[in-house]
Design an enzyme around this catalytic site. Structure first.
Site, mmCIF file in Angstrom:
data_model
loop_
_atom_site.group_PDB
_atom_site.id
_atom_site.type_symbol
_atom_site.label_atom_id
_atom_site.label_comp_id
_atom_site.label_asym_id
_atom_site.label_seq_id
_atom_site.Cartn_x
_atom_site.Cartn_y
_atom_site.Cartn_z
ATOM 1 N N LYS A 209 -10.886 1.607 -9.828
ATOM 2 C CA LYS A 209 -11.284 0.199 -9.881
ATOM 3 C C LYS A 209 -12.653 0.067 -10.529
ATOM 4 O O LYS A 209 -13.456 1.010 -10.479
ATOM 5 C CB LYS A 209 -11.385 -0.364 -8.453
ATOM 6 C CG LYS A 209 -10.060 -0.549 -7.744
ATOM 7 C CD LYS A 209 -10.273 -1.133 -6.352
ATOM 8 C CE LYS A 209 -8.950 -1.330 -5.637
ATOM 9 N NZ LYS A 209 -8.113 -2.369 -6.243
ATOM 10 N N ARG B 43 1.751 -0.210 -1.205
ATOM 11 C CA ARG B 43 3.222 -0.215 -1.117
ATOM 12 C C ARG B 43 3.761 1.190 -0.898
ATOM 13 O O ARG B 43 4.802 1.377 -0.273
ATOM 14 C CB ARG B 43 3.799 -0.877 -2.388
ATOM 15 C CG ARG B 43 3.504 -0.140 -3.652
ATOM 16 C CD ARG B 43 3.670 -1.015 -4.906
ATOM 17 N NE ARG B 43 2.559 -1.962 -5.086
ATOM 18 C CZ ARG B 43 2.484 -2.841 -6.069
ATOM 19 N NH1 ARG B 43 3.453 -2.916 -6.975
ATOM 20 N NH2 ARG B 43 1.441 -3.656 -6.162
#
Ligand code: BES
Ligand code: MN
Ligand code: ZN
Length: 488
Positions: free
Chosen positions: A265, A339
């Site tokens: 990120k 996920r």
């Protein structure tokens, strides 16, 4: 926690007094008595401040006489619109306004006991602080409010209503404490240790470490964890208050820090990713609340705890992992890790417990913030009945949900060239395709996914939530259980 007590309605002769005032209501009860005792100071102050009890209005009167240090009035808004939620918010605003007072009384005479207790809950929730790492705070800078005496004409009713709410507040604080902790302290192992401390509430707790997860075949979760020196955990909490019923199941994403991994990120704002475990934090607080109030339900909470780091051992974009379900996943972006964690924990939850339904909570996608801002969490579900109940619980608690669409055309975007599915799609609708990914690990079971990326943390104070960790989901799911699944 704010020490809440209930006492019969009698005008205090010292300290602070709070009044809850509906719009254009006339003085009565303790309010009228306080006004008389202070020679009409309250009536004069309301007139001077143009305070009429409108929603959100407050009026503070310092040293009005009769021994009182201050009187604070909180506007409730229109009498016809009064719900327990309004009393929670009013109690919260009161606590914020009385922060400088060591002890305060709330005039709740004439109110049903449930409303008095709701105000006490709001005050308690707003008075929360996370001060663990402040070593130099001056006493004069610290909020002093430590005790609230609720003056009531319905004491038994209020005390009965308060007992479960106190357990709920304790659950909310458990979550806020976890979510507020920095990631150097709250590693997966430390998170598991803190969950073990809740065994005293009557929760049965089981933790799985690296080796046990390997043996089970949690390849999807372990792929996320493999770049970190902090080993993963899965923790299972069980509350058995419902006899032989099948349990309800809650599953939380617990990424204790999300750097993005090799798909790293940008630096700006990365510190927010310490709260990428807010879903797991909410599940733990919820289980603490259910156990604390002895809910008549069987509930199981499962959290997947990992740290997502870039390193020489980290998983690479393009890696293929095998999930606990047996399905293979091409990991095209290591930052779509939530996920991957949920996939294995959800599959385990349904295999092991065959629950009545599953609800997962996860700070899953930045895209849900683009879609819904900070006012609603995204609700995704394969079951209209469960979704309707969740929406209603959201309205009742103020932890609001907005249902998002799902369907085949979103699902097919997950097609991979090399494995059963890939873990990312293009940007359009990416909160939805993330939900579709998770749905592939749910086997014909009522299920809902709450994307709480926009609601788990607040940058500003709200009536019952000081800025910071909100514990979104705890009050919502406690209410879901209470209204639809207890003793049923
Ligand atoms: N934890 C983030 C999502 C997030 C973003 C939570 C902002 C809270 C605030 C999640 O793991 C993530 O990185 N999601 C990516 C998915 C993308 C790579 C498909 C995102 O939302 O950008
Ligand atoms: Mn991520
Ligand atoms: Zn994440």
């Amino acid at each position: 926690m704010l020490e809440v007590t209930f006492a019969d309605a009698a005008l205090p002769t010292s300290g602070a007094l709070g009044l809850l005032v509906a719009e254009s209501a006339g003085a009565s009860g303790l309010w009228h008595e306080a006004d008389e005792a202070t020679g009409g100071a309250i009536t004069r102050a309301f007139a001077a401040a143009e305070f009429t009890g409108k929603d959100g209005q407050t009026c503070t009167i310092l040293a009005p006489g009769a021994g009182l240090s201050r009187v604070v009035a909180i506007g409730l808004g229109k009498e016809a619109d009064l719900t327990p939620r309004k009393y929670e918010d009013a109690g919260g605003s009161l606590a914020a306004t009385l922060a400088r007072e060591p002890a305060a009384a709330l005039a709740a005479d004439g109110l049903p006991g449930a409303h008095a207790a709701a105000a006490a809950l709001g005050a308690t929730l707003r008075a929360y602080r996370f001060d663990l790492y402040r070593t130099k705070q001056k006493p004069e800078d610290k909020p002093k409010l430590a005790a609230l005496r609720v003056l009531t004409t319905a004491r038994d009713e209020a005390e009965t209503a308060w007992a479960p709410l106190k357990a709920l507040a304790n659950g909310v604080f458990t979550t806020r404490d976890l979510v507020s902790e920095p990631a150097n302290i709250l590693t997966p192992a430390e998170f598991a240790t803190r969950i073990h401390k809740l065994a005293d509430l009557g929760l049965q707790i089981e933790a799985f470490g690296q080796e046990e997860l390997e043996t089970l075949g949690f390849g999807s979760l372990l792929g996320v964890s493999q770049g970190s020196i902090n080993p993963p955990r899965m923790v299972v909490m069980q509350w058995r208050g419902g006899g032989d019923d099948k349990p309800v199941a809650f599953i939380g994403k617990g990424v204790t820090f999300d750097t993005g991994g090799i798909s790293i990120k940008p630096a700006a704002g990365m510190e927010d990713m310490k709260w990428d475990m807010a879903g797991a934090g909410a599940v733990v607080g919820l289980m603490a609340a259910l156990a604390g109030r002895r809910a008549r339900v069987n509930a199981v909470g499962l959290v997947g705890l990992v740290e997502n780091m870039p390193s020489g051992t980290a998983q690479r974009p393009g890696d293929v992992v095998k999930s606990y379900s047996g399905q293979t996943i091409e990991v095209l972006n290591t930052d779509a890790e939530g996920r991957l964690v949920l996939a294995d924990v959800l599959w385990y939850a349904q295999e092991k417990f065959d629950p009545r339904f599953m609800v997962d909570l996860a700070t899953l996608t930045g895209a849900i913030i683009v879609a819904l801002g900070h006012e609603h969490a995204g609700l995704f579900s394969n079951d209209d009945d469960l979704a309707t109940k969740l929406l209603a619980a959201g309205e009742a608690t103020g932890e609001k949900l907005w249902r998002m669409p799902m369907g085949r055309d979103y699902d097919k975007q997950l097609k991979s060239d090399i494995a059963d599915m890939k873990n990312i799609t293009g940007r359009p609708g990416s909160s939805i395709t993330a939900a579709q990914f998770i749905a592939r690990f749910v086997n014909e079971k009522p299920w809902a996914h709450l994307d709480i990326a926009g609601t788990a943390w607040s940058s500003k104070d709200a009536p019952i939530t000081p800025k910071g960790a909100t514990a979104f989901g705890v009050r919502l799911l406690d209410r879901l259980v209470a209204d639809y699944f207890e003793g049923k």
